[in-house]
Design a protein around this motif. Structure first.
Motif, PDB file in Angstrom:
ATOM      1  N   SER A  46       2.175 -10.829  -6.891  1.00 35.20           N
ATOM      2  CA  SER A  46       3.213  -9.803  -6.941  1.00 35.20           C
ATOM      3  C   SER A  46       4.088  -9.981  -8.174  1.00 35.20           C
ATOM      4  CB  SER A  46       4.075  -9.878  -5.672  1.00 35.20           C
ATOM      5  OG  SER A  46       5.128  -8.946  -5.713  1.00 35.20           O
ATOM      6  N   GLU A 180       7.301  -9.017  -0.547  1.00 34.58           N
ATOM      7  CA  GLU A 180       8.060  -7.777  -0.404  1.00 34.58           C
ATOM      8  C   GLU A 180       9.470  -7.932  -0.968  1.00 34.58           C
ATOM      9  OE1 GLU A 180       8.198  -3.793   0.697  1.00 34.58           O
ATOM     10  OE2 GLU A 180       6.486  -5.130   0.987  1.00 34.58           O
ATOM     11  N   THR A 259      -2.300  -2.287  -2.691  1.00 32.32           N
ATOM     12  CA  THR A 259      -0.864  -2.149  -2.955  1.00 32.32           C
ATOM     13  C   THR A 259      -0.547  -1.080  -3.994  1.00 32.32           C
ATOM     14  OG1 THR A 259      -1.006  -3.978  -4.566  1.00 32.32           O
ATOM     15  CG2 THR A 259      -0.379  -4.536  -2.302  1.00 32.32           C
ATOM     16  N   SER A 265       2.302  -1.568   1.656  1.00 37.09           N
ATOM     17  CA  SER A 265       3.372  -2.483   1.284  1.00 37.09           C
ATOM     18  C   SER A 265       2.837  -3.905   1.133  1.00 37.09           C
ATOM     19  CB  SER A 265       4.476  -2.472   2.351  1.00 37.09           C
ATOM     20  OG  SER A 265       3.992  -3.021   3.568  1.00 37.09           O
ATOM     21  N   GLU A 266       3.617  -4.741   0.457  1.00 35.73           N
ATOM     22  CA  GLU A 266       3.257  -6.145   0.306  1.00 35.73           C
ATOM     23  C   GLU A 266       3.159  -6.819   1.671  1.00 35.73           C
ATOM     24  OE1 GLU A 266       2.530  -7.852  -2.363  1.00 35.73           O
ATOM     25  OE2 GLU A 266       3.184  -6.633  -4.047  1.00 35.73           O
ATOM     26  N   GLU A 267       4.073  -6.459   2.559  1.00 35.24           N
ATOM     27  CA  GLU A 267       4.067  -7.075   3.893  1.00 35.24           C
ATOM     28  C   GLU A 267       2.805  -6.702   4.666  1.00 35.24           C
ATOM     29  OE1 GLU A 267       6.914  -7.411   7.884  1.00 35.24           O
ATOM     30  OE2 GLU A 267       7.637  -6.410   6.067  1.00 35.24           O
ATOM     31  N   ARG A 320      -4.120   2.482   7.026  1.00 38.51           N
ATOM     32  CA  ARG A 320      -3.696   1.178   7.558  1.00 38.51           C
ATOM     33  C   ARG A 320      -4.582   0.730   8.714  1.00 38.51           C
ATOM     34  NH1 ARG A 320       1.961  -0.158   6.414  1.00 38.51           N
ATOM     35  NH2 ARG A 320       2.080  -1.148   8.467  1.00 38.51           N
TER      36      ARG A 320
END
Length: 441
Positions: A46, A180, A259, A265-267, A320
């Motif tokens: 990231s 995140e 991403t 999302s990163e999470e 997702r």
């Protein structure tokens, strides 16, 4: 059973529990701390993306960071034949844990890093990576030495795999949260604390007598190693495992696609890593139930088919829900195939040089993975810049599956004895290393 027998059994059980806790804790810490796949892996990717690094540059960064895994035979050779302060394992374990802890704390101290510090950041990350890998090699040797005389190698191995993937489940969730919020400093600090715990365990929990390697042991081990390396069957096993792992569809490509281009999302990406770890944990348990009942000649073909499935399955990722399902399936299929390959390599290793030769097999696999990590990022970027990153993702998946399928070619050269077939070629194959039994959990 008389009283003395019951007392001996209680002592053996207590010893098994002690060793299981020791190795399980160390493996859990290593799974959390290893920079290429542990807690700092996703936050680092990231950070590189935040610096504006291209997919090719991120993949090259990860490939270089993973390159010390190719040095495992060197680390094993040092630990086997060059005792440090009179100890083959304990001293190296202490030094490796200390170096890893100090370097992680140093990385936390200097965070945040400026965007032009790419090379310095990589150089400092390589220090704990080498230290953790060295510690991993030493712990593997300790586990074999402690488990074989007691007949509990299988139990210790089951603890090892369970601990590693339990750590992966935690790192997947925590890594996503830390990424995140761009908390690289906290990730480095946690890893430093974990490796400090390993240092304490090495000082207090590792029991090893002082030793010295004799010239006779040198000659016997080297002779067995030379004989094994000259065997066509051993070369075939090495070629099969190398080709299987030579797959450009790497985790860096998946991360960037999910991403950047799918908008996850990163999470959530961290959650998919946890799902992969859960699937891998289930695969390890299941393999322990059927590995002795199914001939290896069938399982090596399964390995190639499952490798294809774990790669081409990502074509189904559109949202997702599908990403979560594919991640869980990938963890199970990829780890099942990996267990088959590890089992095959272990059965091929001669007892007198099992540690060094097995490390060579794993180094070949790690080299293959490191090269294809860079290759996958390069292809993804080149195609993506010209025709779009969705097509680039599809191309890398297709090429990755074809590379994996190429390993089918090497199956025909595998020794008949390892596959459970009549030895028509009458090849002199070294005595295989028995595969420790993985008890059902």
């Amino acid at each position: 059973m008389d009283e003395s027998g019951q007392s001996g059994r209680r002592l053996q059980t207590r010893d098994t529990v002690r060793l299981g806790l020791l190795f399980g804790t160390i493996y859990f810490v290593q799974g959390m701390s290893e920079p290429t796949t542990g807690l700092v892996s996703q936050p680092n990717q990231s950070l590189l993306k935040q610096w504006g690094e291209s997919p090719e540059q991120i993949a090259l960064f990860l490939a270089i960071l993973a390159s010390p895994w190719c040095l495992k035979p060197v680390f094993g050779f040092l630990s086997d034949f060059f005792p440090l302060a009179g100890y083959r394992r304990k001293s190296y374990m202490i030094v490796a844990s200390l170096v890893a802890a100090v370097s992680f704390f140093a990385l936390a101290w200097w965070t945040p890093w400026p965007s032009d510090a790419h090379n310095q950041f990589l150089s400092w990350l390589l220090v704990p990576t080498v230290a953790v890998i060295f510690a991993n090699v030493v712990v593997d040797a300790m586990m074999i030495e402690a488990g074989q005389p007691r007949g509990i190698t299988g139990r210790l191995q089951s603890v090892q795999w369970a601990a590693i993937y339990a750590g992966s489940i935690v790192t997947g969730k925590m890594g996503g949260i830390l990424s995140e919020h761009q908390e690289q400093r906290l990730a480095f600090f946690v890893c430093g604390c974990l490796m400090s715990a390993t240092l304490v365990l090495s000082l207090l929990g590792v029991r090893e007598p002082r030793t010295k390697v004799s010239p006779r042991e040198w000659r016997e081990s080297l002779a067995a190693l030379r004989q094994a390396l000259r065997s066509p069957g051993m070369l075939a096993v090495g070629a099969f495992t190398f080709l299987w792992y030579f797959n450009p569809f790497c985790q860096a490509v998946i991360y960037l696609h999910m991403t950047d281009h799918l908008g996850f999302s990163e999470e959530f990406y961290g959650d998919t890593m946890s799902l992969i770890a859960i699937g891998s944990l289930l695969a390890c348990v299941c393999y322990g139930l059927y590995c002795r009942r199914i001939p290896m000649r069938r399982m090596v073909n399964w390995a190639v088919a499952l490798g294809l499935l774990s790669t081409w399955g990502y074509w189904c990722v559109t949202d997702r829900a599908s990403a979560a399902a594919v991640s869980l399936l990938t963890g199970f299929t990829y780890m099942t195939a990996s267990m088959i390959l590890v089992d095959l390599a272990a059965r091929a290793c001669p007892m007198a040089a099992a540690g060094t030769l097995f490390a060579l097999f794993m180094a070949a696999c790690n080299t293959s993975s490191a090269v294809t990590t860079w290759l996958g990022g390069t292809v993804y970027q080149a195609v993506g810049e010209r025709w779009g990153y969705t097509i680039g993702f599809d191309v890398v998946i297709a090429v990755g599956g074809l590379f994996c399928a190429s390993s089918w070619w090497a199956i025909q050269f595998l020794p008949a004895r390892l596959l459970g077939l009549p030895d028509q070629a009458e090849e002199k194959v070294p005595v295989p290393l028995p595969m420790p039994e993985l008890p059902a959990a």
